[in-house]
Scaffold this motif. Sequence first.
Motif, PDB file in Angstrom:
ATOM      1  N   LYS A 125       0.809  -1.228   0.000  1.00  0.00           N
ATOM      2  CA  LYS A 125       0.000   0.000   0.000  1.00  0.00           C
ATOM      3  C   LYS A 125       0.837   1.272   0.000  1.00  0.00           C
ATOM      4  CE  LYS A 125      -4.489  -1.295   1.888  1.00  0.00           C
ATOM      5  NZ  LYS A 125      -4.430  -2.742   1.685  1.00  0.00           N
ATOM      6  N   GLN A 126       2.004   1.217   0.653  1.00  0.00           N
ATOM      7  CA  GLN A 126       2.833   2.432   0.741  1.00  0.00           C
ATOM      8  C   GLN A 126       3.348   2.883  -0.625  1.00  0.00           C
ATOM      9  OE1 GLN A 126       3.742  -0.642   1.691  1.00  0.00           O
ATOM     10  NE2 GLN A 126       5.934  -0.833   2.067  1.00  0.00           N
ATOM     11  N   TYR A 127       3.323   1.987  -1.630  1.00  0.00           N
ATOM     12  CA  TYR A 127       3.811   2.346  -2.964  1.00  0.00           C
ATOM     13  C   TYR A 127       2.682   2.610  -3.958  1.00  0.00           C
ATOM     14  CZ  TYR A 127       8.170   0.599  -1.071  1.00  0.00           C
ATOM     15  OH  TYR A 127       9.272   0.396  -0.283  1.00  0.00           O
ATOM     16  N   ALA A 128       1.440   2.389  -3.532  1.00  0.00           N
ATOM     17  CA  ALA A 128       0.297   2.567  -4.431  1.00  0.00           C
ATOM     18  C   ALA A 128       0.261   4.001  -4.974  1.00  0.00           C
ATOM     19  CB  ALA A 128      -1.002   2.248  -3.694  1.00  0.00           C
ATOM     20  N   GLN A 129       0.013   4.118  -6.261  1.00  0.00           N
ATOM     21  CA  GLN A 129      -0.137   5.398  -6.959  1.00  0.00           C
ATOM     22  C   GLN A 129       1.112   6.281  -6.939  1.00  0.00           C
ATOM     23  OE1 GLN A 129      -3.839   7.210  -5.601  1.00  0.00           O
ATOM     24  NE2 GLN A 129      -4.964   5.901  -7.008  1.00  0.00           N
ATOM     25  N   THR A 130       2.284   5.661  -6.749  1.00  0.00           N
ATOM     26  CA  THR A 130       3.534   6.428  -6.865  1.00  0.00           C
ATOM     27  C   THR A 130       3.963   6.435  -8.334  1.00  0.00           C
ATOM     28  OG1 THR A 130       4.895   4.461  -6.460  1.00  0.00           O
ATOM     29  CG2 THR A 130       4.332   5.814  -4.530  1.00  0.00           C
ATOM     30  N   ARG A 131       4.929   7.284  -8.648  1.00  0.00           N
ATOM     31  CA  ARG A 131       5.420   7.387 -10.025  1.00  0.00           C
ATOM     32  C   ARG A 131       5.957   6.041 -10.524  1.00  0.00           C
ATOM     33  NH1 ARG A 131       5.777  12.950 -11.101  1.00  0.00           N
ATOM     34  NH2 ARG A 131       5.538  14.127  -9.179  1.00  0.00           N
ATOM     35  N   HIS A 132       6.599   5.291  -9.634  1.00  0.00           N
ATOM     36  CA  HIS A 132       7.192   4.008 -10.016  1.00  0.00           C
ATOM     37  C   HIS A 132       6.132   2.946 -10.308  1.00  0.00           C
ATOM     38  CE1 HIS A 132      11.264   2.972 -10.636  1.00  0.00           C
ATOM     39  NE2 HIS A 132      11.548   2.378  -9.504  1.00  0.00           N
ATOM     40  N   ASN A 133       4.895   3.176  -9.894  1.00  0.00           N
ATOM     41  CA  ASN A 133       3.855   2.157 -10.021  1.00  0.00           C
ATOM     42  C   ASN A 133       2.894   2.379 -11.183  1.00  0.00           C
ATOM     43  OD1 ASN A 133       4.969   1.049  -7.680  1.00  0.00           O
ATOM     44  ND2 ASN A 133       2.981   0.340  -6.983  1.00  0.00           N
ATOM     45  N   VAL A 134       3.304   3.174 -12.170  1.00  0.00           N
ATOM     46  CA  VAL A 134       2.402   3.428 -13.302  1.00  0.00           C
ATOM     47  C   VAL A 134       2.079   2.135 -14.070  1.00  0.00           C
ATOM     48  CG1 VAL A 134       3.089   5.853 -13.523  1.00  0.00           C
ATOM     49  CG2 VAL A 134       4.226   4.121 -14.925  1.00  0.00           C
ATOM     50  N   GLY A 135       2.977   1.174 -14.049  1.00  0.00           N
ATOM     51  CA  GLY A 135       2.703  -0.118 -14.696  1.00  0.00           C
ATOM     52  C   GLY A 135       1.554  -0.844 -14.016  1.00  0.00           C
ATOM     53  N   PHE A 136       1.565  -0.867 -12.684  1.00  0.00           N
ATOM     54  CA  PHE A 136       0.469  -1.485 -11.925  1.00  0.00           C
ATOM     55  C   PHE A 136      -0.845  -0.767 -12.224  1.00  0.00           C
ATOM     56  CE2 PHE A 136       2.659  -3.534  -7.936  1.00  0.00           C
ATOM     57  CZ  PHE A 136       3.447  -4.309  -8.750  1.00  0.00           C
ATOM     58  N   ASP A 137      -0.801   0.577 -12.227  1.00  0.00           N
ATOM     59  CA  ASP A 137      -2.013   1.365 -12.462  1.00  0.00           C
ATOM     60  C   ASP A 137      -2.605   1.066 -13.842  1.00  0.00           C
ATOM     61  OD1 ASP A 137      -1.904   2.627  -9.970  1.00  0.00           O
ATOM     62  OD2 ASP A 137      -0.722   4.308 -10.723  1.00  0.00           O
ATOM     63  N   THR A 138      -1.742   0.886 -14.837  1.00  0.00           N
ATOM     64  CA  THR A 138      -2.211   0.590 -16.195  1.00  0.00           C
ATOM     65  C   THR A 138      -2.820  -0.813 -16.254  1.00  0.00           C
ATOM     66  OG1 THR A 138      -0.559   2.078 -17.139  1.00  0.00           O
ATOM     67  CG2 THR A 138      -1.534   0.454 -18.630  1.00  0.00           C
ATOM     68  N   ILE A 139      -2.202  -1.771 -15.592  1.00  0.00           N
ATOM     69  CA  ILE A 139      -2.754  -3.140 -15.545  1.00  0.00           C
ATOM     70  C   ILE A 139      -4.136  -3.113 -14.900  1.00  0.00           C
ATOM     71  CG2 ILE A 139      -2.504  -5.446 -14.481  1.00  0.00           C
ATOM     72  CD1 ILE A 139      -0.651  -5.041 -16.920  1.00  0.00           C
ATOM     73  N   ASP A 140      -4.293  -2.323 -13.831  1.00  0.00           N
ATOM     74  CA  ASP A 140      -5.599  -2.229 -13.160  1.00  0.00           C
ATOM     75  C   ASP A 140      -6.677  -1.726 -14.127  1.00  0.00           C
ATOM     76  OD1 ASP A 140      -4.471  -3.130 -10.802  1.00  0.00           O
ATOM     77  OD2 ASP A 140      -4.282  -1.129  -9.910  1.00  0.00           O
ATOM     78  N   ILE A 141      -6.323  -0.742 -14.944  1.00  0.00           N
ATOM     79  CA  ILE A 141      -7.289  -0.195 -15.906  1.00  0.00           C
ATOM     80  C   ILE A 141      -7.650  -1.248 -16.964  1.00  0.00           C
ATOM     81  CG2 ILE A 141      -7.448   1.444 -17.839  1.00  0.00           C
ATOM     82  CD1 ILE A 141      -6.648   3.603 -15.906  1.00  0.00           C
ATOM     83  N   LEU A 142      -6.642  -1.967 -17.480  1.00  0.00           N
ATOM     84  CA  LEU A 142      -6.918  -3.034 -18.450  1.00  0.00           C
ATOM     85  C   LEU A 142      -7.787  -4.127 -17.820  1.00  0.00           C
ATOM     86  CD1 LEU A 142      -3.472  -3.483 -20.246  1.00  0.00           C
ATOM     87  CD2 LEU A 142      -5.644  -2.885 -21.352  1.00  0.00           C
ATOM     88  N   ALA A 143      -7.475  -4.495 -16.594  1.00  0.00           N
ATOM     89  CA  ALA A 143      -8.220  -5.545 -15.891  1.00  0.00           C
ATOM     90  C   ALA A 143      -9.689  -5.145 -15.737  1.00  0.00           C
ATOM     91  CB  ALA A 143      -7.589  -5.815 -14.532  1.00  0.00           C
ATOM     92  N   ASP A 144      -9.924  -3.888 -15.345  1.00  0.00           N
ATOM     93  CA  ASP A 144     -11.305  -3.403 -15.191  1.00  0.00           C
ATOM     94  C   ASP A 144     -12.034  -3.388 -16.531  1.00  0.00           C
ATOM     95  OD1 ASP A 144     -10.991  -3.023 -12.488  1.00  0.00           O
ATOM     96  OD2 ASP A 144     -10.736  -0.848 -12.603  1.00  0.00           O
ATOM     97  N   LYS A 145     -11.367  -2.843 -17.535  1.00  0.00           N
ATOM     98  CA  LYS A 145     -11.987  -2.674 -18.847  1.00  0.00           C
ATOM     99  C   LYS A 145     -12.373  -4.012 -19.485  1.00  0.00           C
ATOM    100  CE  LYS A 145     -11.312  -0.181 -23.189  1.00  0.00           C
ATOM    101  NZ  LYS A 145     -10.417   0.735 -23.921  1.00  0.00           N
ATOM    102  N   TYR A 146     -11.515  -5.036 -19.308  1.00  0.00           N
ATOM    103  CA  TYR A 146     -11.744  -6.320 -19.968  1.00  0.00           C
ATOM    104  C   TYR A 146     -12.189  -7.410 -18.995  1.00  0.00           C
ATOM    105  CZ  TYR A 146      -9.825  -4.045 -24.040  1.00  0.00           C
ATOM    106  OH  TYR A 146      -9.623  -3.180 -25.082  1.00  0.00           O
ATOM    107  N   ASN A 147     -12.578  -6.986 -17.786  1.00  0.00           N
ATOM    108  CA  ASN A 147     -13.136  -7.913 -16.796  1.00  0.00           C
ATOM    109  C   ASN A 147     -12.213  -9.102 -16.497  1.00  0.00           C
ATOM    110  OD1 ASN A 147     -15.128  -8.406 -14.973  1.00  0.00           O
ATOM    111  ND2 ASN A 147     -16.441  -9.520 -16.393  1.00  0.00           N
TER     112      ASN A 147
END
Length: 191
Positions: A12-34
């Motif tokens: 959680k301490q790294y969530a939404q940091t600059r280094h975690n843009v890859g995770f954030d993008t995966i989350d968006i793909l996961a939501d979009k394509y269920n």
Amino acid sequence: MYIIAGLGNPGKQYAQTRHNVGFDTIDILADKYNISVDTKKHKALCGKGMIEGQKVVLAKPQTFMNLSGESVRELVDFYKIDPEEELIVIYDDISLEPGQLRIRPKGSAGGHNGIKNIIAHLGTQVFKRVKVGVGEKPKGYDLADYVLSRFPKDERVLMEEAFERAGEAAVCMMNDTMEHAMNQFNKKTEK
């Protein structure tokens, strides 16, 4: 089959940091394509599904950034994919303005330790990448402190749009040529 790996740091301490843009993008793909990205294996959180007719594994390596190659190597070996053709890695880039994308079919690590580790584990620099700009570190800042910092509120909105586009770029790379993806997504976006 494609593996789309978004780089970041677990916890959680790294969530939404600059280094975690890859995770954030995966989350968006996961939501979009269920696709549920909640299976722990290959030193990653993974989810299998279909994106526009392509079988995919979405992965968020849980090794911490500097050891991302351990997870990516396990994924490539387990799913028997050709990393030069069927692997897409999404990660942060401090040489690009916040929200800018840069699609590349190959290249050096450019000082990014996660990419350096992936290159070392795969034994090749040839794999598709989506670089997401997070901005240059301000003078006097420690690089680690900068990439582990969060975006200011006004930039966060811009970044959410960038994650959306980074996901679209990955899908384009699977379904079209690299040239087309580069032409479409390597343009400077208006602020």
